[in-house]
Every structure is written in C-alpha cells, then in structure tokens.
Scaffold this motif. Sequence first.
Motif, PDB file in Angstrom:
ATOM      1  N   UNK A 486       0.835  -1.206   0.000  1.00  0.00           N
ATOM      2  CA  UNK A 486       0.000   0.000   0.000  1.00  0.00           C
ATOM      3  C   UNK A 486       0.867   1.253   0.000  1.00  0.00           C
ATOM      4  N   UNK A 487       1.959   1.210   0.768  1.00  0.00           N
ATOM      5  CA  UNK A 487       2.870   2.351   0.790  1.00  0.00           C
ATOM      6  C   UNK A 487       3.452   2.606  -0.595  1.00  0.00           C
ATOM      7  N   UNK A 488       3.851   1.525  -1.281  1.00  0.00           N
ATOM      8  CA  UNK A 488       4.405   1.671  -2.629  1.00  0.00           C
ATOM      9  C   UNK A 488       3.380   2.283  -3.572  1.00  0.00           C
ATOM     10  N   UNK A 489       2.133   1.776  -3.502  1.00  0.00           N
ATOM     11  CA  UNK A 489       1.087   2.313  -4.361  1.00  0.00           C
ATOM     12  C   UNK A 489       0.838   3.793  -4.069  1.00  0.00           C
ATOM     13  N   UNK A 490       0.783   4.143  -2.790  1.00  0.00           N
ATOM     14  CA  UNK A 490       0.512   5.535  -2.409  1.00  0.00           C
ATOM     15  C   UNK A 490       1.664   6.455  -2.792  1.00  0.00           C
ATOM     16  N   UNK A 491       2.889   5.980  -2.653  1.00  0.00           N
ATOM     17  CA  UNK A 491       4.042   6.803  -2.999  1.00  0.00           C
ATOM     18  C   UNK A 491       4.095   7.034  -4.517  1.00  0.00           C
ATOM     19  N   UNK A 492       3.806   5.993  -5.292  1.00  0.00           N
ATOM     20  CA  UNK A 492       3.769   6.139  -6.752  1.00  0.00           C
ATOM     21  C   UNK A 492       2.678   7.113  -7.157  1.00  0.00           C
ATOM     22  N   UNK A 493       1.523   7.005  -6.522  1.00  0.00           N
ATOM     23  CA  UNK A 493       0.414   7.917  -6.824  1.00  0.00           C
ATOM     24  C   UNK A 493       0.791   9.352  -6.495  1.00  0.00           C
ATOM     25  N   UNK A 494       1.436   9.544  -5.345  1.00  0.00           N
ATOM     26  CA  UNK A 494       1.847  10.895  -4.956  1.00  0.00           C
ATOM     27  C   UNK A 494       2.866  11.463  -5.941  1.00  0.00           C
ATOM     28  N   UNK A 495       3.756  10.632  -6.439  1.00  0.00           N
ATOM     29  CA  UNK A 495       4.753  11.082  -7.411  1.00  0.00           C
ATOM     30  C   UNK A 495       4.075  11.458  -8.732  1.00  0.00           C
ATOM     31  N   UNK A 496       3.131  10.646  -9.168  1.00  0.00           N
ATOM     32  CA  UNK A 496       2.422  10.922 -10.418  1.00  0.00           C
ATOM     33  C   UNK A 496       1.650  12.239 -10.314  1.00  0.00           C
ATOM     34  N   UNK A 497       1.066  12.497  -9.137  1.00  0.00           N
ATOM     35  CA  UNK A 497       0.262  13.699  -8.924  1.00  0.00           C
ATOM     36  C   UNK A 497       1.097  14.934  -8.610  1.00  0.00           C
ATOM     37  N   UNK A 498       2.414  14.771  -8.578  1.00  0.00           N
ATOM     38  CA  UNK A 498       3.280  15.918  -8.318  1.00  0.00           C
ATOM     39  C   UNK A 498       3.456  16.246  -6.852  1.00  0.00           C
ATOM     40  N   UNK A 499       2.980  15.377  -5.971  1.00  0.00           N
ATOM     41  CA  UNK A 499       3.121  15.623  -4.531  1.00  0.00           C
ATOM     42  C   UNK A 499       4.507  15.213  -4.028  1.00  0.00           C
ATOM     43  N   UNK A 500       5.176  14.366  -4.773  1.00  0.00           N
ATOM     44  CA  UNK A 500       6.557  13.994  -4.494  1.00  0.00           C
ATOM     45  C   UNK A 500       7.409  14.347  -5.698  1.00  0.00           C
ATOM     46  N   UNK A 501       8.599  14.893  -5.458  1.00  0.00           N
ATOM     47  CA  UNK A 501       9.482  15.224  -6.560  1.00  0.00           C
ATOM     48  C   UNK A 501      10.133  13.976  -7.143  1.00  0.00           C
ATOM     49  N   UNK A 502      10.374  12.998  -6.291  1.00  0.00           N
ATOM     50  CA  UNK A 502      11.023  11.771  -6.749  1.00  0.00           C
ATOM     51  C   UNK A 502      10.723  10.631  -5.781  1.00  0.00           C
ATOM     52  N   UNK A 503      10.998   9.421  -6.230  1.00  0.00           N
ATOM     53  CA  UNK A 503      10.885   8.240  -5.369  1.00  0.00           C
ATOM     54  C   UNK A 503      12.309   7.788  -5.085  1.00  0.00           C
ATOM     55  N   UNK A 504      12.756   8.109  -3.885  1.00  0.00           N
ATOM     56  CA  UNK A 504      14.173   7.913  -3.571  1.00  0.00           C
ATOM     57  C   UNK A 504      14.624   6.456  -3.704  1.00  0.00           C
ATOM     58  N   UNK A 505      13.754   5.522  -3.333  1.00  0.00           N
ATOM     59  CA  UNK A 505      14.135   4.106  -3.431  1.00  0.00           C
ATOM     60  C   UNK A 505      14.407   3.709  -4.877  1.00  0.00           C
ATOM     61  N   UNK A 506      13.615   4.232  -5.810  1.00  0.00           N
ATOM     62  CA  UNK A 506      13.796   3.900  -7.221  1.00  0.00           C
ATOM     63  C   UNK A 506      15.009   4.608  -7.824  1.00  0.00           C
ATOM     64  N   UNK A 507      15.492   5.636  -7.165  1.00  0.00           N
ATOM     65  CA  UNK A 507      16.689   6.326  -7.653  1.00  0.00           C
ATOM     66  C   UNK A 507      17.967   5.559  -7.326  1.00  0.00           C
ATOM     67  N   UNK A 508      17.868   4.638  -6.405  1.00  0.00           N
ATOM     68  CA  UNK A 508      19.040   3.833  -6.047  1.00  0.00           C
ATOM     69  C   UNK A 508      19.318   2.794  -7.132  1.00  0.00           C
ATOM     70  N   UNK A 509      20.580   2.666  -7.503  1.00  0.00           N
ATOM     71  CA  UNK A 509      20.969   1.628  -8.457  1.00  0.00           C
ATOM     72  C   UNK A 509      21.016   0.280  -7.734  1.00  0.00           C
ATOM     73  N   UNK A 510      20.429  -0.737  -8.360  1.00  0.00           N
ATOM     74  CA  UNK A 510      20.417  -2.063  -7.757  1.00  0.00           C
ATOM     75  C   UNK A 510      21.746  -2.774  -7.964  1.00  0.00           C
ATOM     76  N   UNK A 511      22.197  -3.451  -6.949  1.00  0.00           N
ATOM     77  CA  UNK A 511      23.370  -4.319  -7.042  1.00  0.00           C
ATOM     78  C   UNK A 511      22.889  -5.773  -7.102  1.00  0.00           C
ATOM     79  N   UNK A 512      23.679  -6.620  -7.730  1.00  0.00           N
ATOM     80  CA  UNK A 512      23.299  -8.028  -7.837  1.00  0.00           C
ATOM     81  C   UNK A 512      23.247  -8.651  -6.443  1.00  0.00           C
TER      82      UNK A 512
END
Length: 539
Positions: A486-512
């Motif tokens: 639910x948090x992920x869904x709400x954070x994505x929605x807030x980002x789409x609506x312009x309430x968040x400038x970015x999603x910090x977790x998605x900005x992190x590069x994944x390591x194997x």
Amino acid sequence: MANTANYGKRFGVMLDMSRNAVMRPEEVKRFAKLIRSFGYNMIQLYTEDTYEVDGEPYFGYMRGRYSKEELADIVSYCNSIGMEVIPCIQTLAHLNQLFRHGEYAKIRDTADILLVGDERTYELIENMFKTLRGAFTSDYIHIGMDEAHMLGLGKYLDRNGYENRFDILSKHLTRVIEIAKKYGFTPIMWSDMFFRLANHGVYYTLEDTITEEIVSKCPDGVELVYWDYYHKGREYYDNMIDQHRKFGKDVWFAGGAWCWSGFASFNGFAIDTMSYAMESCADKNIENVFFTMWGDDGKECSFYSLLPSLFTFRKVYEGISDPNEIKRLFKEATGEDFDAMMALDLPNLVAPNNAARSTVSKVMLYNDPLMGIYDTVVTEGAAEDFKKHAETLYGYAKDSAYAYIFESSAALCELLSVKYDLGMRSRKAYKNSKEELKALLPDYDRAIKLLDTFHANFRKLWMKENKPFGFEVQEIRLGGLMLRMRTARNKITAYINGELERIEEFDMDLLEHGGPGTAGKLPNINSWEKVSSANALKF
C-alpha cells in the motif's frame, strides 16, 4: 518403566514441532496412520521447548507446547497401530527461545547454548527426562547435541577460562547419558561432531578418516545418527555408513524429506537424493532409518506435501524402483494422484531453470516493492510460469482430499504472477515516464487483493494442521508486506500527482543480490529477515 516391546526395524520420520508450528495432536495421529500404511513404524517429535516440563512453567510458555496428556495420547494411539514414538529434544544448543526468560538466561553460555557444568543446567535436563518418561514408552530418546559451534566461548569462558570445546562437549554428553540411563532411555545423537573433528570441520567424506582416537571420544551408552540430505549418487552414503560402523554401535540414518524451503515442497530433489540413500541403506542392512521434516524459518510448508517423497523412499528401500509401479501403489494407498501431489513443488519451479533447488517463491513474495533488493533475480517468463502454476494447482485442488494445501499454493502462485516482477517493472517505468508508471497502479491493486486471498488460504492451512501459536509471526510478516504494498502504491500515486518530486528508493541503483555475476540466478534463501530488508530487523 519403559516399554520393552520389540518394535523391530525402525523406518520413520522426524516431525519438526519447534519452528513456531506445533502440529495439532489429532493431525499427528492422522499423519501417523497414513504413513503407517506406507510401511513406516516410527515417528520422532522434534521439540526444542515445545513440550511441558514438570517444575519449569516458562519452558515453552506461549509456544504451543504439548501437554503431558497430549503426548501420552499421541503415544497411546501410535502404539495401538504399531507406530513407535521417540522423543526428540535438545540438551545443549538450539534452545534460543528458552533464553528469553530470565529463569534460563542464567544458564546460557552464549548464542542458543546451555551452560555446561552449571547444576541448574542438569536440573533442567533431569526435569525434561523425568517428564518425557511419564509420557513416552519408547526406550530411545534423541538428544540432539548438534551445531553448538560457540560452546564454551561465553559465560563458560568467563567462569572457567578457555578449554578445548570438544572436551567440554564430551564432559556434558557424559552427564546427559547418565541422566538418560536413570530414566530408562538409550540416547541417540547426530554424529557430525565426531566426523568434523576427524576432517577439519568437514562432515561428509569419501576418505577413511575415523581413527581409534576418534572412536574413543564417543562415550558408551549413546548411538549415532548419520544425516545426509544432499548427495546424488551412492559413493558418500556407502562410505559414510562404513565409517560409522567403526564406532561399534547401531547406525541410524537420517535422510531429508525437503519441506524446509519456504512455502513449497521439494519432492523432486528429495527423491533424486534419497533414492540413492535408500539403496545404500538396504544393501548395507541399515535397520534404523528416518527422514527429517524440518520447518526452518517458520514452517510454511505442510508435511502432507511430502507424501510422494515419503512413499517413494519406503518403496525404494523395499526394492521397488519403477516409477509407474510406485505411482500406482501410491494411488492405492492414498487415493491421490502421485503427479498431482508432485505439483506442490511448482511454486519454486520457474524460469530460467525450473529444476533448480531455490526458494524463489518465498524470496519474491517478501521482496520489498520499493527497495527491491532481489529484483535482480527477475527473469523473463517466470511471472507467466507462476500464472500457469496457479491454474494447474487450482485444477488439482478439485479432486484432492488435500484441496486446502493446493489452494494455498495456487493462491501464492497467482499472487506472484503479478507481484514477482512488479518492483522491477515499476523501477523501469519510473525512469521512463509518469504515464508508464501510472499504468501499473491496477497491478498494485490486484496484488494487494491477491495477497489478502493468499493470507486467507494460508491461514486455513495452518489452523487445520497446527495450533494457533506461532501464526502471529506469519501475520506480522504478511501484514508488513501488505502495508508495504500500500505504501508503494501511495508513494507512486503521490509522485504521479506531483506531490513527491522523486521516489528515492527507485533512484538507487540495484546491485546483484549475491555479488557480481549473480543477476538472474534463482535465490536459495529461506529467511524472511534476510529477504525483506537490507536494514536491521533486530538489534
């Protein structure tokens, strides 16, 4: 007095009742009756602190422990059908839950290990044996004694200074054997400690390494159990049995019925390995055989899921190896289709290698939708595999007495058909456009709904087979996952609506997940703690 009835050759199972799931007494009897029809005649109840002990009210407190009356009832019923019940406990290590109580913290050496040499330790052990003697009629008791790796390095070290840890163990073992004898028990224990001493820490060997010096370190009055769950081929089994016979004691063999890999069984792997083991045991006249059914990390897999393995083990031991004949006999014995029950392995069999031994279904269930530390294992085709598996398992549920197990497995697969790669898809969409990310919101809604369905099915399975104690841990895990979805869904929605400038977790590069070169490699990690977060879950 112990029952001196001759049970004859022992062929049985060890049921883990210590990893939060304590099987209801009526289910133990039901399971015993079923495998008795397979040709089994022994059950060991593995109870670390999940049994009542006279004079020890905090022993197994709120853990679903068996009362003396429940144990005596199980034993009485099993005796009536020709099934021996052997208590299987721990008298040194693997008692981590016990030490949360102040009464027992005083006799904690370190980690999950009892304090050797303290008289309170032996008072506790004597209370264990005295209580068990009142409920069990078998002359045997399994005393564990395995994996006490930090023995003598905690409170014992503070009190006594450094001593050779094997000497500490031998001293303790001698005391335990004395107590066992007092109550008419012959103890058996895992053998690996003696082999690791001979082989520089290694258990399995193809060499002749057991010397008279090693043999002399095993005291009289205890029998050894050789355990091996892994080898495809007879070489190790044959040699290890020969090495065990040097101790001049009856050899017990413990194989593995793989139910400790998350929510799904590994019948395929168990049959591949144990068929060789049973050929070796039969040829070398090993008369005491049993199969461990561990419940690591919360015991999510039903013991009944391993019926194809248990049936096959017995038939191969009897000299029947033709798969079609085994399937026919299985149908006669259970009323179930062999191949259908083998399908309970499916949640862990997905692309790229659907024959690998992995815990992919549990890992990708608890893989966090935002952090996604296991998103690097995502491979093409796996989500579609989960969808097909769900359809297959729901189909088999219609004609099975174990419909509730098939439905739980199917619900997990259906959930993973959506969630498996949702984090990776979201991360990619985030880097492309808000429109692409928005298109994934219905998948979050669907995953949340399917998670609720899986919880309901898994709860039904647990409550049918087990006491309610311990399920709170499963609900804490699944409830935490639900909130994170639910948090992920709400954070994505807030980002789409312009309430968040970015999603910090998605900005992190994944390591194997397993280091360089492990991308796309199916994980084999049965630990909610390790999978759910890279951050500390306990301190």
